[in-house]
Design a protein around this motif. Structure first.
Motif, PDB file in Angstrom:
ATOM      1  N   MET A  97       0.874  -1.168   0.000  1.00 53.50           N
ATOM      2  CA  MET A  97       0.000   0.000   0.000  1.00 53.50           C
ATOM      3  C   MET A  97       0.916   1.223   0.000  1.00 53.50           C
ATOM      4  O   MET A  97       1.506   1.568   1.031  1.00 53.50           O
ATOM      5  N   GLU A  98       1.051   1.813  -1.171  1.00 51.91           N
ATOM      6  CA  GLU A  98       1.984   2.917  -1.364  1.00 51.91           C
ATOM      7  C   GLU A  98       1.577   4.137  -0.543  1.00 51.91           C
ATOM      8  O   GLU A  98       0.399   4.412  -0.357  1.00 51.91           O
ATOM      9  N   ALA A  99       2.592   4.862  -0.075  1.00 52.96           N
ATOM     10  CA  ALA A  99       2.402   6.122   0.658  1.00 52.96           C
ATOM     11  C   ALA A  99       1.419   5.982   1.818  1.00 52.96           C
ATOM     12  O   ALA A  99       0.631   6.879   2.089  1.00 52.96           O
ATOM     13  N   TRP A 100       1.476   4.875   2.517  1.00 53.85           N
ATOM     14  CA  TRP A 100       0.579   4.625   3.651  1.00 53.85           C
ATOM     15  C   TRP A 100       0.910   5.548   4.826  1.00 53.85           C
ATOM     16  O   TRP A 100       0.033   6.052   5.493  1.00 53.85           O
ATOM     17  N   TYR A 101       2.206   5.718   5.085  1.00 58.06           N
ATOM     18  CA  TYR A 101       2.653   6.480   6.252  1.00 58.06           C
ATOM     19  C   TYR A 101       2.898   7.947   5.894  1.00 58.06           C
ATOM     20  O   TYR A 101       3.106   8.294   4.735  1.00 58.06           O
ATOM     21  N   SER A 102       2.926   8.796   6.905  1.00 54.51           N
ATOM     22  CA  SER A 102       3.056  10.244   6.703  1.00 54.51           C
ATOM     23  C   SER A 102       4.360  10.634   6.015  1.00 54.51           C
ATOM     24  O   SER A 102       4.432  11.670   5.372  1.00 54.51           O
ATOM     25  N   ASN A 103       5.391   9.792   6.106  1.00 50.04           N
ATOM     26  CA  ASN A 103       6.660  10.098   5.438  1.00 50.04           C
ATOM     27  C   ASN A 103       6.695   9.594   3.994  1.00 50.04           C
ATOM     28  O   ASN A 103       7.718   9.680   3.330  1.00 50.04           O
ATOM     29  N   GLY A 104       5.569   9.054   3.525  1.00 48.76           N
ATOM     30  CA  GLY A 104       5.476   8.574   2.150  1.00 48.76           C
ATOM     31  C   GLY A 104       5.862   7.129   1.951  1.00 48.76           C
ATOM     32  O   GLY A 104       5.755   6.597   0.850  1.00 48.76           O
ATOM     33  N   SER A 105       6.308   6.453   3.016  1.00 45.86           N
ATOM     34  CA  SER A 105       6.706   5.054   2.865  1.00 45.86           C
ATOM     35  C   SER A 105       5.476   4.152   2.770  1.00 45.86           C
ATOM     36  O   SER A 105       4.367   4.510   3.157  1.00 45.86           O
ATOM     37  N   SER A 106       5.719   2.965   2.250  1.00 44.84           N
ATOM     38  CA  SER A 106       4.644   2.005   1.998  1.00 44.84           C
ATOM     39  C   SER A 106       4.439   1.076   3.182  1.00 44.84           C
ATOM     40  O   SER A 106       5.348   0.829   3.981  1.00 44.84           O
ATOM     41  N   ARG A 107       3.258   0.544   3.260  1.00 49.57           N
ATOM     42  CA  ARG A 107       2.942  -0.546   4.177  1.00 49.57           C
ATOM     43  C   ARG A 107       3.011  -1.814   3.344  1.00 49.57           C
ATOM     44  O   ARG A 107       2.369  -1.909   2.295  1.00 49.57           O
ATOM     45  N   ILE A 108       3.801  -2.778   3.796  1.00 47.21           N
ATOM     46  CA  ILE A 108       4.073  -3.977   3.026  1.00 47.21           C
ATOM     47  C   ILE A 108       3.446  -5.194   3.708  1.00 47.21           C
ATOM     48  O   ILE A 108       3.636  -5.416   4.910  1.00 47.21           O
ATOM     49  N   GLY A 109       2.715  -5.979   2.945  1.00 44.49           N
ATOM     50  CA  GLY A 109       2.158  -7.233   3.432  1.00 44.49           C
ATOM     51  C   GLY A 109       3.119  -8.370   3.117  1.00 44.49           C
ATOM     52  O   GLY A 109       3.553  -8.530   1.973  1.00 44.49           O
ATOM     53  N   LEU A 110       3.474  -9.131   4.138  1.00 42.06           N
ATOM     54  CA  LEU A 110       4.379 -10.268   3.986  1.00 42.06           C
ATOM     55  C   LEU A 110       3.689 -11.536   4.452  1.00 42.06           C
ATOM     56  O   LEU A 110       2.799 -11.496   5.296  1.00 42.06           O
ATOM     57  N   ARG A 111       4.137 -12.664   3.925  1.00 41.24           N
ATOM     58  CA  ARG A 111       3.603 -13.956   4.346  1.00 41.24           C
ATOM     59  C   ARG A 111       4.690 -15.020   4.291  1.00 41.24           C
ATOM     60  O   ARG A 111       5.702 -14.851   3.625  1.00 41.24           O
ATOM     61  N   LYS A 112       4.424 -16.098   5.023  1.00 39.27           N
ATOM     62  CA  LYS A 112       5.349 -17.230   5.033  1.00 39.27           C
ATOM     63  C   LYS A 112       4.555 -18.504   5.276  1.00 39.27           C
ATOM     64  O   LYS A 112       3.636 -18.513   6.089  1.00 39.27           O
ATOM     65  N   THR A 113       4.921 -19.530   4.555  1.00 39.80           N
ATOM     66  CA  THR A 113       4.368 -20.853   4.821  1.00 39.80           C
ATOM     67  C   THR A 113       5.377 -21.597   5.684  1.00 39.80           C
ATOM     68  O   THR A 113       6.564 -21.672   5.335  1.00 39.80           O
ATOM     69  N   ILE A 114       4.917 -22.078   6.828  1.00 43.62           N
ATOM     70  CA  ILE A 114       5.787 -22.874   7.695  1.00 43.62           C
ATOM     71  C   ILE A 114       5.402 -24.336   7.511  1.00 43.62           C
ATOM     72  O   ILE A 114       4.223 -24.664   7.352  1.00 43.62           O
ATOM     73  N   HIS A 115       6.378 -25.183   7.494  1.00 44.92           N
ATOM     74  CA  HIS A 115       6.150 -26.590   7.203  1.00 44.92           C
ATOM     75  C   HIS A 115       6.223 -27.411   8.470  1.00 44.92           C
ATOM     76  O   HIS A 115       7.075 -27.191   9.323  1.00 44.92           O
ATOM     77  N   MET A 116       5.322 -28.356   8.552  1.00 49.34           N
ATOM     78  CA  MET A 116       5.301 -29.282   9.684  1.00 49.34           C
ATOM     79  C   MET A 116       6.492 -30.225   9.544  1.00 49.34           C
ATOM     80  O   MET A 116       6.838 -30.643   8.449  1.00 49.34           O
TER      81      MET A 116
END
Length: 158
Positions: free
Chosen positions: A129-148
């Motif tokens: 999500m571009e320009a999410w924060y007041s300084n213009g930086s983005s909010r980044i969504g991350l994910r990980k699959t963990i294995h049993m």
């Protein structure tokens, strides 16, 4: 929409309850187990004082974990960063998640340091999500699959 009025205001507790009941009814009609979350947390302590913490929501469908965990908070006090504390908190959460049948973790973050940290731990970007924060930086969504972990005795075909 004859006679319907749309008004901007806070919902009352009773109205919020009616909406939630409506969603519960819809889930039942569609044969979907009711959703809920269970908060999990881990703390790093030094001489009894908090120096770091991790918190998040394990999602459930009915009484069963859905396999998804939303990591909402991971913080280490500045003087204790770059000493493996964040990595250890993340590791403990992932191990507990495996025990509960959780195999996917997702989070929102920002900043180059946080992105490098999560990249080192196998997290990949799924949204920005571009320009999410007041300084213009983005909010980044991350994910990980963990294995049993599969015991060696179960992984060998006889």
């Amino acid at each position: 929409m004859s006679g319907v009025q749309i008004v901007q205001r806070e919902l009352t507790p009773e109205e919020m309850e009616a909406i939630n009941t409506g969603f519960d009814t819809l889930c039942k009609e569609e044969d979907v187990a009711l959703e809920s979350t269970e908060r999990m947390g881990f703390v790093a302590l030094k001489e009894g004082s908090l120096i770091g913490g991790l918190s998040g929501l394990a999602h459930k469908n009915g009484e069963q974990y859905s396999g998804w965990f939303h990591l909402t908070d991971l913080f280490v006090v500045k003087e204790h960063r770059n000493r493996g504390i964040g990595s250890n908190l993340l590791y403990e959460m992932e191990e507990k998640g495996k025990e509960l049948g959780i195999h996917n973790i997702w989070l929102w973050t920002s900043g180059p340091g946080a992105l490098r940290f999560y990249d080192r731990h196998g997290y990949t970007q799924f949204a920005e999500m571009e320009a999410w924060y007041s300084n213009g930086s983005s909010r980044i969504g991350l994910r990980k699959t963990i294995h049993m972990m599969v015991p060696l005795s179960q992984s060998i075909n006889h």
